[in-house]
Design an enzyme around this catalytic site. Structure first.
Site, PDB file in Angstrom:
ATOM      1  N   ASP A 208      -7.244  -3.734  -2.066  1.00  0.00           N
ATOM      2  CA  ASP A 208      -6.735  -4.030  -3.567  1.00  0.00           C
ATOM      3  C   ASP A 208      -7.966  -4.615  -4.161  1.00  0.00           C
ATOM      4  O   ASP A 208      -8.307  -5.560  -4.107  1.00  0.00           O
ATOM      5  CB  ASP A 208      -5.391  -5.104  -3.372  1.00  0.00           C
ATOM      6  N   GLU A 292      -5.533   2.225  -3.562  1.00  0.00           N
ATOM      7  CA  GLU A 292      -4.678   2.693  -4.514  1.00  0.00           C
ATOM      8  C   GLU A 292      -5.230   4.184  -5.051  1.00  0.00           C
ATOM      9  O   GLU A 292      -6.342   4.253  -5.160  1.00  0.00           O
ATOM     10  CB  GLU A 292      -4.598   1.852  -5.598  1.00  0.00           C
ATOM     11  N   CYS A 364       9.629 -12.867  -2.088  1.00  0.00           N
ATOM     12  CA  CYS A 364      10.747 -11.797  -1.734  1.00  0.00           C
ATOM     13  C   CYS A 364      12.115 -12.490  -1.844  1.00  0.00           C
ATOM     14  O   CYS A 364      12.348 -13.473  -1.419  1.00  0.00           O
ATOM     15  CB  CYS A 364      10.272 -11.396  -0.509  1.00  0.00           C
ATOM     16  N   CYS A 367      13.998 -11.682   2.018  1.00  0.00           N
ATOM     17  CA  CYS A 367      13.777 -12.471   3.011  1.00  0.00           C
ATOM     18  C   CYS A 367      13.063 -13.829   2.995  1.00  0.00           C
ATOM     19  O   CYS A 367      12.744 -14.622   3.888  1.00  0.00           O
ATOM     20  CB  CYS A 367      12.608 -11.485   4.024  1.00  0.00           C
ATOM     21  N   ASP A 374      -2.242  -9.981  -4.538  1.00  0.00           N
ATOM     22  CA  ASP A 374      -3.033  -9.042  -4.278  1.00  0.00           C
ATOM     23  C   ASP A 374      -3.053  -8.606  -2.651  1.00  0.00           C
ATOM     24  O   ASP A 374      -3.181  -7.734  -2.249  1.00  0.00           O
ATOM     25  CB  ASP A 374      -4.380  -9.304  -4.603  1.00  0.00           C
TER      26      ASP A 374
HETATM   27 ZN    ZN Z   1      10.855  -9.467   2.039  1.00  0.00          ZN
END
Ligand code: ZN
Length: 446
Positions: A208, A292, A364, A367, A374
């Site tokens: 990245d 990318e 997240c 989770c 990055d």
């Molecule tokens: Zn997650």
């Protein structure tokens, strides 16, 4: 052994007289370009008015018209090598072709407009020589160009000289160009290289490219920006502001403009050099590299300096990796442009609806894992390779077409005058003639 096209670029240490000759050749190329453009426009107008006018469209036809007219329109034509005028007309023929292809829908990417006049100081100063005395002298500190003569180089030409002496390199063309106050010569060379089919490495790495760091790798490595870059960026900022304070067309404004150009060139050099170190390591130490997709349309209309630099960095990374993957036998994969590498959780695959640029940490909500933004993106890119490997495909891009980047640059041919150069789309896709032509300014000497 395979034949690849490679560029060797050297900074020139030109005398004042030579600098004038270099500038004169670039001026001559620009003059021929503008002259040809006017001719084409006039003929097109005549044809639109119903007259039976021939429009010179190809390089061959433009050159014929130029040779007929040059004594009248440019009695000084003999001051420069004829290659200078040919170079300008070649540029025009390409521009016209790009415009025609684009209007007819035969060209990918953003629409290409009808060519504009080139203004002194408002365009790139460059001129290409394809015939005549183009030499790298055996002392490894001099090169010879038609009309301009023997020029001193700032750095040793040994890498190219060795190739020429061993017979594994053959010069096809030389292009002179100016960046800020410095002149460069770039030799387009047909090189015999040993290209390994595969480098026997099994590791996958996602890359990245960022602003705060040069790059973040899925392996956990964070490649910092070169130390000197920080200072250069600050200077760019204040010189830009200074430029806007200066009165238009003043001497001081011109001074600032030139200083700004030098700092820009230095910034680009620093980044490019750091990227070369990175890409060589990536291509030699990993089996598969995932990057990318370039946002080409977005790249061109970026006003923010930092954003523009990051895009330029990604473009340069892609360009270098494309040919280095071929040289060193690794595989380059390009992610789908719509693949949300930043918004996806690399641990569980949950996709965040919105992620602003200011959010440096990815959290997240499914989770609960927290990760540097990055790093999360780099890991997602690496995962993509495993997915591709499982489905038994070499590479897949957004359009669902299989792509084999390791073929890019492997087959190469002499660039025909007036033919498209194939790299303008920024992808590793082969050009129309089935060959990939690397940009002229690349070189292993960086
Ligand atoms: Zn997650």
């Amino acid at each position: 052994m395979a034949t690849v096209i490679q560029a060797y670029r050297f900074a020139l240490d030109a005398t004042p007289r030579q600098r004038r000759a270099l500038a004169s050749h670039c001026g001559a190329a620009r003059y021929a370009y503008n002259w040809g453009l006017e001719l084409v426009k006039t003929r097109l107008d005549q044809r639109r008015a119903g007259e039976d006018a021939q429009v010179p469209w190809s390089l061959f036809e433009l050159q014929r018209q130029w040779n007929r007219a040059k004594q009248q329109v440019a009695p000084w034509w003999a001051d420069n090598s004829k290659e200078a005028y040919k170079s300008g007309l070649d540029g025009l023929a390409r521009a016209l072709r790009n415009w025609a292809d684009s209007s007819a829908g035969r060209r990918k990417g953003r629409p290409v407009g009808f060519p504009h006049r080139k203004r002194k100081g408002g365009c790139r100063d460059a001129c290409r020589f394809t015939t005549g005395a183009i030499k790298v002298l055996p002392d490894r500190t001099h090169v010879q160009l038609p009309r301009i003569g023997v020029l001193n180089t700032h750095e040793s030409t040994r890498k190219l000289a060795r190739r020429l002496e061993q017979g594994t390199g053959h010069i096809l063309a030389a292009t002179i160009s100016r960046t800020a106050d410095r002149w460069f010569v770039s030799f387009t060379v047909e090189v015999q290289r040993n290209l390994p089919a595969r480098n026997r490495k099994t590791t996958v790495v996602g890359v990245d490219v960022g602003i705060r760091h040069l790059a973040v790798l899925s392996t956990g490595a964070v490649i910092p920006n070169p130390h000197a870059l920080e200072g250069s960026l600050r200077k760019l900022g204040w010189l830009n502001r200074e430029l806007h304070r200066r009165r238009l067309r003043s001497k001081r404004r011109n001074q600032t403009r030139r200083r700004l150009a030098r700092v820009h060139a230095r910034t680009a050099n620093l980044r490019r050099d750091a990227l070369h170190n990175l890409t060589t390591t990536l291509a030699t130490e990993h089996g598969t590299i995932v990057v990318e997709q370039l946002n080409l349309a977005g790249m061109l209309r970026n006003r923010r300096l930092a954003r523009a630099l990051s895009d330029a960095g990604l473009a340069e990374l892609r360009r270098q990796l494309t040919y280095k993957a071929t040289w060193y036998g690794s595989q380059l994969l390009v992610a789908d442009p719509f693949y949300p590498s930043s918004k996806t959780c690399s641990a569980c695959g949950w996709v965040k609806a919105k992620l602003t640029l200011a959010e440096r940490t990815f959290t997240c909500e499914a989770c609960g894992s927290q990760l540097d933004r990055d790093m999360n993106a780099a890991r997602n890119l690496a995962k993509l390779a495993q997915h591709v490997a499982r489905s038994g495909r070499e590479t897949q891009n957004a359009r669902g077409a299989d792509r084999k980047p390791q073929l890019a640059g492997r087959v190469a041919m002499k660039r025909e005058a007036g033919s498209p150069s194939g790299h303008e789309t920024g992808t590793a896709a082969p050009a129309k003639d089935g060959c990939y032509h690397p940009p002229q300014t690349s070189g292993e000497d960086w």
